[in-house]
Design an enzyme around this catalytic site. Structure first.
Site, PDB file in Angstrom:
ATOM      1  N   SER A   1     -86.797  48.599  35.312  1.00 23.10           N
ATOM      2  CA  SER A   1     -88.159  49.494  35.633  1.00 23.10           C
ATOM      3  C   SER A   1     -89.228  48.744  36.284  1.00 23.10           C
ATOM      4  O   SER A   1     -89.838  49.575  37.118  1.00 23.10           O
ATOM      5  CB  SER A   1     -88.646  49.927  34.279  1.00 23.10           C
ATOM      6  OG  SER A   1     -87.416  50.822  33.787  1.00 23.10           O
TER       7      SER A   1
ATOM      8  N   LYS B   1     -86.112  53.937  21.414  1.00 22.79           N
ATOM      9  CA  LYS B   1     -86.508  54.927  21.662  1.00 22.79           C
ATOM     10  C   LYS B   1     -86.568  56.192  20.420  1.00 22.79           C
ATOM     11  O   LYS B   1     -87.623  56.952  20.309  1.00 22.79           O
ATOM     12  CB  LYS B   1     -85.476  55.813  22.661  1.00 22.79           C
ATOM     13  CG  LYS B   1     -85.747  55.389  24.139  1.00 22.79           C
ATOM     14  CD  LYS B   1     -84.547  55.787  24.989  1.00 22.79           C
ATOM     15  CE  LYS B   1     -84.550  55.112  26.322  1.00 22.79           C
ATOM     16  NZ  LYS B   1     -83.704  55.991  27.283  1.00 22.79           N
TER      17      LYS B   1
ATOM     18  N   GLY C   1     -75.228  57.107  38.724  1.00 26.38           N
ATOM     19  CA  GLY C   1     -76.115  56.883  37.624  1.00 26.38           C
ATOM     20  C   GLY C   1     -77.452  56.552  37.873  1.00 26.38           C
ATOM     21  O   GLY C   1     -78.438  56.900  37.159  1.00 26.38           O
TER      22      GLY C   1
ATOM     23  N   ASP D   1     -85.635  61.801  29.980  1.00 23.51           N
ATOM     24  CA  ASP D   1     -84.209  61.601  30.252  1.00 23.51           C
ATOM     25  C   ASP D   1     -83.474  62.753  30.807  1.00 23.51           C
ATOM     26  O   ASP D   1     -82.774  62.641  31.426  1.00 23.51           O
ATOM     27  CB  ASP D   1     -83.597  60.751  29.170  1.00 23.51           C
ATOM     28  CG  ASP D   1     -84.202  59.273  29.047  1.00 23.51           C
ATOM     29  OD1 ASP D   1     -84.562  58.570  30.147  1.00 23.51           O
ATOM     30  OD2 ASP D   1     -84.078  58.779  27.845  1.00 23.51           O
TER      31      ASP D   1
ATOM     32  N   TYR E   1     -74.743  52.666  35.542  1.00 20.90           N
ATOM     33  CA  TYR E   1     -74.964  52.403  37.097  1.00 20.90           C
ATOM     34  C   TYR E   1     -74.914  51.077  37.631  1.00 20.90           C
ATOM     35  O   TYR E   1     -75.431  50.563  38.335  1.00 20.90           O
ATOM     36  CB  TYR E   1     -76.546  52.920  37.352  1.00 20.90           C
ATOM     37  CG  TYR E   1     -77.620  52.439  36.511  1.00 20.90           C
ATOM     38  CD1 TYR E   1     -78.244  51.290  37.054  1.00 20.90           C
ATOM     39  CD2 TYR E   1     -78.171  53.086  35.562  1.00 20.90           C
ATOM     40  CE1 TYR E   1     -79.137  50.671  36.203  1.00 20.90           C
ATOM     41  CE2 TYR E   1     -79.293  52.617  34.802  1.00 20.90           C
ATOM     42  CZ  TYR E   1     -79.765  51.228  35.256  1.00 20.90           C
ATOM     43  OH  TYR E   1     -80.645  50.793  34.402  1.00 20.90           O
TER      44      TYR E   1
ATOM     45  N   ALA F   1     -71.410  60.676  22.588  1.00 24.94           N
ATOM     46  CA  ALA F   1     -72.205  61.347  21.594  1.00 24.94           C
ATOM     47  C   ALA F   1     -73.391  60.608  21.278  1.00 24.94           C
ATOM     48  O   ALA F   1     -73.872  60.898  19.848  1.00 24.94           O
ATOM     49  CB  ALA F   1     -71.385  61.975  20.302  1.00 24.94           C
ATOM     50  N   GLY F   2     -73.874  59.422  21.695  1.00 23.27           N
ATOM     51  CA  GLY F   2     -74.951  58.511  21.358  1.00 23.27           C
ATOM     52  C   GLY F   2     -76.566  59.207  21.881  1.00 23.27           C
ATOM     53  O   GLY F   2     -76.483  60.481  22.087  1.00 23.27           O
TER      54      GLY F   2
ATOM     55  N   ALA G   1     -77.870  58.765  24.827  1.00 20.71           N
ATOM     56  CA  ALA G   1     -77.949  59.257  25.956  1.00 20.71           C
ATOM     57  C   ALA G   1     -77.602  60.509  25.956  1.00 20.71           C
ATOM     58  O   ALA G   1     -77.963  61.580  26.716  1.00 20.71           O
ATOM     59  CB  ALA G   1     -77.270  58.249  26.941  1.00 20.71           C
TER      60      ALA G   1
HETATM   61  P1  ATR Z   1     -76.770  55.380  24.103  1.00 26.20           P
HETATM   62  O1  ATR Z   1     -77.904  55.574  23.466  1.00 26.20           O
HETATM   63  O2  ATR Z   1     -76.617  54.577  25.582  1.00 26.20           O
HETATM   64  O3  ATR Z   1     -75.885  56.751  24.438  1.00 26.20           O
HETATM   65  P2  ATR Z   1     -74.985  54.558  21.723  1.00 26.20           P
HETATM   66  O4  ATR Z   1     -75.845  55.540  21.092  1.00 26.20           O
HETATM   67  O5  ATR Z   1     -74.598  53.124  21.233  1.00 26.20           O
HETATM   68  O6  ATR Z   1     -75.800  54.337  23.237  1.00 26.20           O
HETATM   69  O7  ATR Z   1     -73.713  55.538  22.162  1.00 26.20           O
HETATM   70  C1  ATR Z   1     -72.565  54.924  22.722  1.00 26.20           C
HETATM   71  C2  ATR Z   1     -71.571  55.999  23.088  1.00 26.20           C
HETATM   72  O8  ATR Z   1     -70.440  55.235  23.521  1.00 26.20           O
HETATM   73  C3  ATR Z   1     -71.178  56.673  21.678  1.00 26.20           C
HETATM   74  O9  ATR Z   1     -70.668  57.831  22.043  1.00 26.20           O
HETATM   75  C4  ATR Z   1     -69.621  55.666  21.437  1.00 26.20           C
HETATM   76  O10 ATR Z   1     -68.851  56.418  20.643  1.00 26.20           O
HETATM   77  P3  ATR Z   1     -68.965  56.469  19.049  1.00 26.20           P
HETATM   78  O11 ATR Z   1     -69.892  57.659  18.651  1.00 26.20           O
HETATM   79  O12 ATR Z   1     -67.592  56.616  18.576  1.00 26.20           O
HETATM   80  O13 ATR Z   1     -69.789  55.109  18.409  1.00 26.20           O
HETATM   81  C5  ATR Z   1     -69.259  55.316  22.589  1.00 26.20           C
HETATM   82  N1  ATR Z   1     -68.514  54.326  22.753  1.00 26.20           N
HETATM   83  C6  ATR Z   1     -68.967  52.910  22.949  1.00 26.20           C
HETATM   84  N2  ATR Z   1     -67.693  52.089  22.843  1.00 26.20           N
HETATM   85  C7  ATR Z   1     -66.651  53.050  22.911  1.00 26.20           C
HETATM   86  C8  ATR Z   1     -65.324  52.798  22.850  1.00 26.20           C
HETATM   87  N3  ATR Z   1     -64.762  51.540  22.923  1.00 26.20           N
HETATM   88  N4  ATR Z   1     -64.352  53.856  23.031  1.00 26.20           N
HETATM   89  C9  ATR Z   1     -64.808  55.066  22.796  1.00 26.20           C
HETATM   90  N5  ATR Z   1     -66.145  55.213  22.882  1.00 26.20           N
HETATM   91  C10 ATR Z   1     -67.153  54.228  22.698  1.00 26.20           C
END
Ligand code: ATR
Length: 283
Positions: free
Chosen positions: A19, A68, A248, A105, A227, A134-135, A137
């Site tokens: 940024s 955030k 991205g 975002d 990205y 489902a995090g 982002a």
């Molecule tokens: P962000 O805020 O960038 O979205 P996050 O909240 O940590 O980051 O979310 C990371 C995402 O990547 C989640 O959907 C996570 O799945 P879980 O809900 O099961 O934790 C997914 N993720 C991370 N590592 C993974 C892996 N090895 N296999 C499958 N999904 C993964």
């Protein structure tokens, strides 16, 4: 406020943020007397750091991981989109010294797709979208896709409870949420118009994203919000089989526009020069 207009980005860690290069490019381009700096802030110090902004004569800040979501409860006012996403990525110090929080975002995500395909997304939004992850982002991505008119969102995530939480957000914006177990991810692509990876898989230093694209229609638009690297394995595989792809980086670029405009008073452009400057940034 007098003299140099100050802004920045708070995160922990923050050293690798692009940024400052992004906003620095715009400040120079527009000849603005301003600064934009990376500010390392520990999670436990976020409230104090935000509260100090008016005294430090900051016009505002961006927030990144892990700030955030906590910021939502710290700032004085949030707008509707930040409330829906459940996170603040842009803080604006108002004239009365109160803190306003928004989230750009979703805008960044959808503008990146629009920019990548030449604006009109309707050919893709008319079909179901498959969202991996489902995090935090994913929340911004889902809000953007709902608002762009997608009526079925397939949520593919390793942890089902996280998928269920995201499905509530999808339902609240009037679209249908279909939860797909992680091991069934290849099947979730059948008939999809858009595929987005919001997981950290495929990012430098993270495990690869293992996904068979055979069921994905050849016209489906594929986007990875990762990205670094710019061309992820997902994008390279999709490109090879003829799918339109959008990387991205543009999400980062477009999400930054609104903050820059609010703090520095100029609506900046996202263009190839900006992309090149951000990619060349020595981190
Ligand atoms: P962000 O805020 O960038 O979205 P996050 O909240 O940590 O980051 O979310 C990371 C995402 O990547 C989640 O959907 C996570 O799945 P879980 O809900 O099961 O934790 C997914 N993720 C991370 N590592 C993974 C892996 N090895 N296999 C499958 N999904 C993964």
């Amino acid at each position: 406020m007098s003299g140099t207009i100050r802004a920045g980005v708070m995160g922990w860690p923050i050293a690798h943020s692009r940024s400052p290069a992004l906003h620095g490019h715009w400040l120079e381009r527009h000849g603005i007397d301003g600064s934009y700096v990376a500010i390392p802030v520990r999670p436990e110090d976020l409230a104090a750091a935000l509260r100090e902004l008016p005294d430090k004569e900051f016009a505002g800040v961006n927030l990144t991981v892990p700030h955030k979501e906590p910021a939502l409860d710290i700032v004085d006012t949030v707008d509707g989109v930040a409330a829906r996403i459940g996170a603040v990525n842009t803080v604006i110090v108002r004239a009365d010294r109160t803190l306003f929080g928004t989230n750009t975002d979703s805008y960044g995500f959808i503008e990146n797709l629009r920019g990548g395909v030449g604006r009109d997304l309707s050919a893709w939004t008319a079909h179901p979208a498959a969202v991996l992850g489902a995090g935090g982002a994913a929340r911004a991505v889902v809000v953007a896709l709902c608002d762009a008119g997608v009526t079925e969102l397939r949520i593919v995530n390793r942890t089902r409870t996280n998928a269920e939480r995201l499905a509530e957000l999808v339902s609240s914006c009037g679209a249908r949420a279909v939860i797909v177990d992680w091991q069934d991810r290849a099947e979730a692509l059948r008939g999809a118009g858009i595929l987005v990876n919001t997981t950290t898989l495929g990012m430098q230093g993270a495990p690869p994203l293992d996904l068979v694209l055979d069921a994905l229609p050849g016209e489906a638009l594929v986007n990875d919000i990762v990205y670094a690297p710019l061309e992820t394995t997902l994008l390279a595989t999709a490109r090879r089989r003829g799918n339109p792809v959008v990387d991205g980086l543009g999400m980062l670029l477009y999400q930054a526009q609104a903050g820059f405009e609010a703090w520095f008073g100029v609506r900046p452009e996202v263009d190839d020069d900006l992309r090149a400057a951000v990619l060349a940034a020595d981190l």
